[in-house]
Structure formats: C-alpha cells, structure tokens
Design an enzyme around this catalytic site. Structure first.
Site, PDB file in Angstrom:
ATOM      1  N   GLY A  17       9.952  35.173 131.202  1.00  0.00           N
ATOM      2  CA  GLY A  17       8.731  35.915 130.890  1.00  0.00           C
ATOM      3  C   GLY A  17       7.767  35.955 132.060  1.00  0.00           C
ATOM      4  CB  CYS A  44      17.311  32.391 130.967  1.00  0.00           C
ATOM      5  SG  CYS A  44      18.656  33.567 130.927  1.00  0.00           S
ATOM      6  CB  CYS A  49      21.345  32.697 129.073  1.00  0.00           C
ATOM      7  SG  CYS A  49      19.624  32.693 128.588  1.00  0.00           S
ATOM      8  CE  LYS A  52      25.021  30.551 126.294  1.00  0.00           C
ATOM      9  NZ  LYS A  52      24.071  30.915 125.265  1.00  0.00           N
ATOM     10  CB  ALA A 116      -0.323  25.526 137.384  1.00  0.00           C
ATOM     11  N   GLY A 179      22.928  22.246 114.249  1.00  0.00           N
ATOM     12  CA  GLY A 179      23.649  23.356 113.619  1.00  0.00           C
ATOM     13  C   GLY A 179      23.159  24.714 114.072  1.00  0.00           C
ATOM     14  CE1 TYR A 181      21.241  30.114 121.988  1.00  0.00           C
ATOM     15  CE2 TYR A 181      19.503  29.865 120.357  1.00  0.00           C
ATOM     16  CZ  TYR A 181      19.896  30.037 121.670  1.00  0.00           C
ATOM     17  OH  TYR A 181      18.958  30.131 122.664  1.00  0.00           O
ATOM     18  CB  ILE A 182      21.648  25.270 121.664  1.00  0.00           C
ATOM     19  CG1 ILE A 182      20.762  26.412 122.184  1.00  0.00           C
ATOM     20  CG2 ILE A 182      21.937  24.260 122.778  1.00  0.00           C
ATOM     21  CD1 ILE A 182      19.396  25.985 122.699  1.00  0.00           C
ATOM     22  CD  GLU A 185      25.538  29.926 122.404  1.00  0.00           C
ATOM     23  OE1 GLU A 185      25.437  31.128 122.149  1.00  0.00           O
ATOM     24  OE2 GLU A 185      24.782  29.351 123.227  1.00  0.00           O
ATOM     25  NE  ARG A 202      18.247  19.297 109.488  1.00  0.00           N
ATOM     26  CZ  ARG A 202      17.017  19.292 109.919  1.00  0.00           C
ATOM     27  NH1 ARG A 202      16.349  18.172 109.955  1.00  0.00           N
ATOM     28  NH2 ARG A 202      16.445  20.382 110.346  1.00  0.00           N
ATOM     29  N   GLY A 264      16.744  20.991 118.409  1.00  0.00           N
ATOM     30  CA  GLY A 264      15.544  21.823 118.377  1.00  0.00           C
ATOM     31  C   GLY A 264      14.848  21.869 119.719  1.00  0.00           C
ATOM     32  CG  ASP A 305      11.644  30.192 124.654  1.00  0.00           C
ATOM     33  OD1 ASP A 305      11.806  31.388 124.330  1.00  0.00           O
ATOM     34  OD2 ASP A 305      12.585  29.437 124.963  1.00  0.00           O
ATOM     35  CG  HIS A 438      43.707  53.804 117.023  1.00  0.00           C
ATOM     36  ND1 HIS A 438      43.579  52.856 116.022  1.00  0.00           N
ATOM     37  CD2 HIS A 438      45.039  54.003 117.208  1.00  0.00           C
ATOM     38  CE1 HIS A 438      44.791  52.516 115.614  1.00  0.00           C
ATOM     39  NE2 HIS A 438      45.688  53.195 116.317  1.00  0.00           N
ATOM     40  CD  GLU A 443      40.682  51.637 115.214  1.00  0.00           C
ATOM     41  OE1 GLU A 443      40.845  52.801 114.829  1.00  0.00           O
ATOM     42  OE2 GLU A 443      41.539  51.011 115.868  1.00  0.00           O
TER      43      GLU A 443
HETATM   44  P1  FAD Z   1      11.429  29.495 130.433  1.00  0.00           P
HETATM   45  O1  FAD Z   1      12.552  30.323 130.884  1.00  0.00           O
HETATM   46  O2  FAD Z   1      11.737  28.170 129.827  1.00  0.00           O
HETATM   47  O3  FAD Z   1      10.485  29.291 131.694  1.00  0.00           O
HETATM   48  C1  FAD Z   1       9.365  28.447 131.665  1.00  0.00           C
HETATM   49  C2  FAD Z   1       9.175  27.864 133.050  1.00  0.00           C
HETATM   50  O4  FAD Z   1       7.890  27.269 133.125  1.00  0.00           O
HETATM   51  C3  FAD Z   1      10.166  26.774 133.389  1.00  0.00           C
HETATM   52  O5  FAD Z   1      10.821  27.086 134.586  1.00  0.00           O
HETATM   53  C4  FAD Z   1       9.318  25.504 133.531  1.00  0.00           C
HETATM   54  O6  FAD Z   1       9.796  24.634 134.529  1.00  0.00           O
HETATM   55  C5  FAD Z   1       7.967  26.094 133.923  1.00  0.00           C
HETATM   56  N1  FAD Z   1       6.809  25.273 133.566  1.00  0.00           N
HETATM   57  C6  FAD Z   1       6.561  24.661 132.388  1.00  0.00           C
HETATM   58  N2  FAD Z   1       5.326  24.102 132.417  1.00  0.00           N
HETATM   59  C7  FAD Z   1       4.804  24.374 133.645  1.00  0.00           C
HETATM   60  C8  FAD Z   1       3.558  24.074 134.267  1.00  0.00           C
HETATM   61  N3  FAD Z   1       2.590  23.430 133.615  1.00  0.00           N
HETATM   62  N4  FAD Z   1       3.357  24.482 135.538  1.00  0.00           N
HETATM   63  C9  FAD Z   1       4.326  25.169 136.211  1.00  0.00           C
HETATM   64  N5  FAD Z   1       5.520  25.481 135.658  1.00  0.00           N
HETATM   65  C10 FAD Z   1       5.745  25.105 134.384  1.00  0.00           C
HETATM   66  N6  FAD Z   1      18.540  33.203 125.319  1.00  0.00           N
HETATM   67  C11 FAD Z   1      19.282  34.335 125.245  1.00  0.00           C
HETATM   68  O7  FAD Z   1      18.722  35.418 125.125  1.00  0.00           O
HETATM   69  N7  FAD Z   1      20.652  34.282 125.318  1.00  0.00           N
HETATM   70  C12 FAD Z   1      21.327  33.119 125.467  1.00  0.00           C
HETATM   71  O8  FAD Z   1      22.558  33.100 125.528  1.00  0.00           O
HETATM   72  C13 FAD Z   1      20.567  31.916 125.561  1.00  0.00           C
HETATM   73  N8  FAD Z   1      21.192  30.730 125.745  1.00  0.00           N
HETATM   74  C14 FAD Z   1      20.455  29.592 125.858  1.00  0.00           C
HETATM   75  C15 FAD Z   1      21.114  28.399 126.038  1.00  0.00           C
HETATM   76  C16 FAD Z   1      20.411  27.223 126.147  1.00  0.00           C
HETATM   77  C17 FAD Z   1      21.147  25.923 126.361  1.00  0.00           C
HETATM   78  C18 FAD Z   1      18.986  27.246 126.071  1.00  0.00           C
HETATM   79  C19 FAD Z   1      18.198  25.971 126.181  1.00  0.00           C
HETATM   80  C20 FAD Z   1      18.305  28.433 125.902  1.00  0.00           C
HETATM   81  C21 FAD Z   1      19.035  29.627 125.782  1.00  0.00           C
HETATM   82  N9  FAD Z   1      18.406  30.854 125.591  1.00  0.00           N
HETATM   83  C22 FAD Z   1      19.151  32.001 125.480  1.00  0.00           C
HETATM   84  C23 FAD Z   1      16.929  30.945 125.437  1.00  0.00           C
HETATM   85  C24 FAD Z   1      16.263  31.381 126.733  1.00  0.00           C
HETATM   86  O9  FAD Z   1      16.663  30.540 127.783  1.00  0.00           O
HETATM   87  C25 FAD Z   1      14.748  31.341 126.560  1.00  0.00           C
HETATM   88  O10 FAD Z   1      14.385  32.085 125.423  1.00  0.00           O
HETATM   89  C26 FAD Z   1      14.016  31.920 127.772  1.00  0.00           C
HETATM   90  O11 FAD Z   1      14.370  31.213 128.939  1.00  0.00           O
HETATM   91  C27 FAD Z   1      12.502  31.850 127.562  1.00  0.00           C
HETATM   92  O12 FAD Z   1      11.817  32.293 128.709  1.00  0.00           O
HETATM   93  P2  FAD Z   1      10.351  31.773 129.009  1.00  0.00           P
HETATM   94  O13 FAD Z   1       9.880  32.548 130.188  1.00  0.00           O
HETATM   95  O14 FAD Z   1       9.538  31.778 127.790  1.00  0.00           O
HETATM   96  O15 FAD Z   1      10.514  30.219 129.382  1.00  0.00           O
END
Ligand code: FAD
Length: 461
Positions: A17, A44, A49, A52, A116, A179, A181-182, A185, A202, A264, A305, A438, A443
C-alpha cells in the site's frame, strides 16, 4: 500565515500500500518521503505472497513426478534440496526488493530506512536519527504481524510465517496450527516437499468464510495428503528430545521438529504514536478509516492491512492508489471492497469470487446453485485420486451470477478471468452463451445447464 511543511506526504511503511501511494502521489507532483523499518516491498514481497508462491511451486513438482508415470515417463527417485530452493527464493526476493526501491527513487520518492512514528497531526519522528519531519499529509501503511493466539505455555518454541522463510532445512516433522489460508498453504507446501505434516485447527472445517462444500473438498483432499486434526487445540508446547512436543486439549501429544503457529495477524500499531493524535484502534487493533482511507485526524490517512478491511495485496495497492489520486491528484476515488476475487494456494487450489452459498441465500433469498464435481482428465491416466469442484451461484430474481467457486488445479488463474465477468455483472445467460474451450476443466463453468438445488430462503418464501 500558511504553514510550511518539509514534505507534502510522509508515508510510514514501504509495503504494497505504502509503495503504491508514494509513487502515485509523487507522480501527481507531491514531495514524498517514505520510511521503511525493515525491507522495502513489505510483507507480500519479503515474507508473504511471493516467497510463499515460490514454495508452492516447489511442492507441486511432487504431484507432477508421480503423475508422469501414468503417461509413460520413468523417473529416477526425485530428491529435493531445501538449500537450492531457499537460495533461489531469497535471491528472487532480494531482486524484487531492489526493483521496488529503484522504482521509488525513480519516481522521486525519498526512501528512509528507519522506523517512523507519529508525533502530532503533521509531524513524524524518525526513531533512528531522531529527526522530525513536518508533512502536510501522513499515510500510515504499516501492515500487520503474525500473532500466536491463544497465548499458550511454550509458544516461544513455535515459529510464525515470518520465520518459515529463515528455516535452514526442511523439517522432517512439522505441526501447523491454524485453519486460515496461511496455515492451509504452508501445510500443503511442507506436505508436498516431504515433511510429515500435521495440520491442527480448532474449528471443525478449514477456511472459515469460504463455501462449505469447498471447505469439505479441501478437508478431504488434505486428509489424504497429511494428518488433519480438526476440532482440537494445543494446550502447551515443551521441548523434548531435540523436538517440540505439543500437548492437545484431549491429552494427546504430537511431536514435531517445527511447530508453525499460523493463528492470526494483528496491525502494527504498537508504539506508533496514534494515542498522541487521538486515533483509537478498533477491537482488532486496526485503524478505522472512511471510504477515502481518512482517519479521524484529517491530515492522517491509513491503507492496507493496518485498516483490516480486506487483508490482501491487491487491496492494499488499490487503497494506496485511490488515496494518492484523491489527495494529490484531484480525482476522488475509493475502493469497492464488495467483490474481491481471491485464491488459496493449497494443493489443489481454491479460487473464489462473490458470495458463498450461505451468504448468497441470506442476501438474495432465491438462488440457483449450479455444480460440477468431476475427475480431472489428467487423473484418468495418472490415476490420481482427485476431484474438481465448481459452483456457480445465481440470483434467481436477476439471473446475475453472484458467486463462483472453483476447487482444483489452476483455480486461482481461472477465477481471475471469471472475476472480470462477475465484476461486470454477468448473468447466467451470459455464461451460457459463452463458447466452451475444450477440453479444459473450466469449460464446465459455461456448460452447467441444470441447477443442482433451488434454494428458497424462509424470508423469500
Ligand atoms: P505490508 O506489506 O505488511 O507493509 C508494511 C510495511 O511497513 C512493512 O514493510 C513494515 O516493515 C513497515 N513498517 C511497519 N511499521 C513501521 C514503522 N513504524 N516505520 C517504518 N516502517 C514500518 N495477499 C495476497 O493478496 N495474496 C497472497 O497470496 C498472500 N499471501 C500471503 C502469505 C503470507 C505468509 C502473508 C503473511 C501474507 C500474505 N498476503 C497475501 C497478504 C499480503 O501480504 C498483505 O495483505 C499485504 O502485504 C498488505 O500490504 P500493506 O502495505 O498493508 O502492509
């Protein structure tokens, strides 16, 4: 007197994001700084992602080797080398990290490799250097972290999804707890790579929130690939004989070389300074925002997230993009969270768009359920004991397709394409007039003629 700021936008967090928001805002002409405390790319790219999915690919070769025999191939006994996979995977992650970093720099974003925190509505403090940066707008995109829940004695002996990527060898025995997706997988990956795998959850079914028949199909498939323990909880973990011994609620024990708790994730808000500006988190620890990702403090926004809306990479990216367009591009945009195609990279795979059967029935009253359960063509010669399940849910009142569920090989790829049609509002008649490709498994989605069940909700009479 107008206030002066060091930057127009300060982004906290360089994940899916934050990176997208920073790049788009810079493209709109904003002066942007982004702080990342760990590695640019975020969950990710670094420990979600991407690495994984590379491990999922590695595991899938086992089926291919086995299936090849029925097609006439003779193979020497395949051997798997964890070190080769780890090295290749880590190198690819590092390559992507470099690309993310370079793209930010090219877009004119200043990247600060530090933690930060928020000081006030317009000030961010860099924890390492102590420097304070004044920003017109602050974007919180800090993501979430795995948690071991519920807290049990010996939980420190377990790893989370973060540490999976640091394992130096393939565990001979692994217990995966969870239980969602993580958990599903990783259990699939370890079982395929050759670990004796137990998946313990559980609940009485895996993947809460998914369609019940898909959950049952996955449960059946997993019970053939690993030891599946449903309706059980772990009470404590102890070290014993160089392994970890898990004691269950029924008094039974499971001994494993690694225990992975995938139970979680919680938003990364601890110590972030939200209290200093009056932002209160919700029951899940997430930052509440409006449709434009704005918090209760007008100069502070949050995406991804940390807002716990739909915790997926494409959603974090969309939210970051919409934020930047709204605040810096003069194009107000918000993300529609109602229809999200998604996949679970279990083996076999799951792809979903729209409602599950229960929710569709509760939402629309009368729905038709079209269903196909069949053996994939490849299984005829390979002899693999596997079924594909496809469901198409149709709102009887409008003929619109309101849910598609696929369980089987390449379900993620299939559902991405089907997702376009469903997002466009396709009706069952549109599916029916689509010519089949086909012979393919998908299909079936356009040749389903008779509803399996016609459901009438009580309310709809
Ligand atoms: P993040 O990608 O987590 O980025 C947040 C960043 O902020 C991190 O790099 C962190 O180090 C940094 N940060 C935190 N606090 C601070 C701070 N105070 N100062 C500076 N930096 C900071 N999604 C899918 O769509 N498909 C998948 O197959 C999938 N597989 C996944 C598998 C696993 C094992 C996991 C754990 C997640 C998976 N996801 C998947 C979910 C996906 O990774 C997240 O939804 C996505 O990364 C969220 O993006 P984000 O920008 O919110 O946070």
């Amino acid at each position: 007197m107008s206030e002066t700021y060091d930057v127009d936008l300060f982004v906290i967090g360089g994940g899916s994001g934050g990176v997208r928001a920073a790049r788009i805002a810079a493209g709109h002409g904003a002066r942007v700084t982004l702080a990342e405390e760990y590695r640019v790319g975020g969950t990710c790219v670094i420990r979600g992602c991407v690495p994984k999915k590379l491990m999922v690919y590695a595991g899938r070769f086992r089926d291919e080797f086995e299936d090849a025999k029925g097609f006439g191939w003779t193979l020497d006994t395949p051997r798997f080398d964890w070190g080769v996979l780890k090295h290749g995977r880590d190198a690819e992650v590092a390559r992507l990290e470099g690309i993310y970093d370079a793209n930010l720099t090219r877009a004119g974003v200043a990247v600060v490799p530090q933690r930060a925190v928020i000081e006030d509505a317009h000030t961010v403090r860099l924890v390492g250097s102590g420097e304070r940066v004044r920003a017109r707008v602050i974007l919180v995109a800090v993501g979430a972290h795995p948690v071991k829940e519920p807290a049990i004695p010996g939980a420190n002996l377990a790893i989370t999804s973060n540490e999976v990527f640091a394992l130096e060898s393939l565990p001979e025995r692994i217990l995966v707890v969870g239980g969602g997706y993580i958990a599903v997988e990783f259990a699939g990956v370890f079982a395929s790579l050759g670990s004796r795998t137990t998946l313990l959850h559980r609940g009485d079914r895996l993947l809460r929130g998914f369609d019940d028949e898909i959950r049952d199909a996955l449960g059946d498939a997993y019970a053939r690939r690993m030891t599946l323990r449903l309706g059980r909880t772990v009470h404590k973990l102890e070290r014993g004989d160089g392994a970890v011994v898990a004691t269950l609620d029924d008094g039974g024990t499971i001994t494993a070389d690694q225990v992975l708790m995938a139970t979680g994730r919680r938003p990364n808000v601890a110590g972030l300074g939200l209290d200093r500006v009056g932002i209160e988190t919700d029951a899940a620890g997430a930052i509440p925002v409006d449709a434009y990702s704005q918090t209760v403090v007008p100069s502070i926004y949050a995406v991804g997230d940390v807002t716990n809306r739909a915790n997926l990479t494409p959603i974090a990216i969309r939210e970051g993009h919409a934020f930047a367009d709204t605040v810096f591009g003069g194009k107000p945009a918000c993300v529609d969270h109602r229809l999200i195609p998604t996949a679970v990279f279990s083996t076999p795979e799951i792809g979903v768009v729209g409602h599950n059967e229960d929710v569709a029935r509760a939402t629309f009253g009368r729905i038709d359920v079209y269903k196909a359960r069949f053996r994939p063509m490849k299984a005829t010669l390979s002899g693999r004991d596997e079924t594909i399940l496809m469901k198409v849910l149709v709102d009887c009142a409008t003929d619109r397709v309101v849910g598609v569920h696929v369980f089987g090989h390449d379900a993620g790829e299939i559902i991405q394409a089907v997702g376009i049609a469903v997002t466009m509002g396709a009706t069952k008649a549109d599916f029916d007039r689509t010519i089949a490709v086909h012979p393919t498994a998908s299909e079936e989605l356009v040749t389903l003629r008779v509803p399996a069940v016609t459901k009438h909700s009580v309310a709809a009479g």
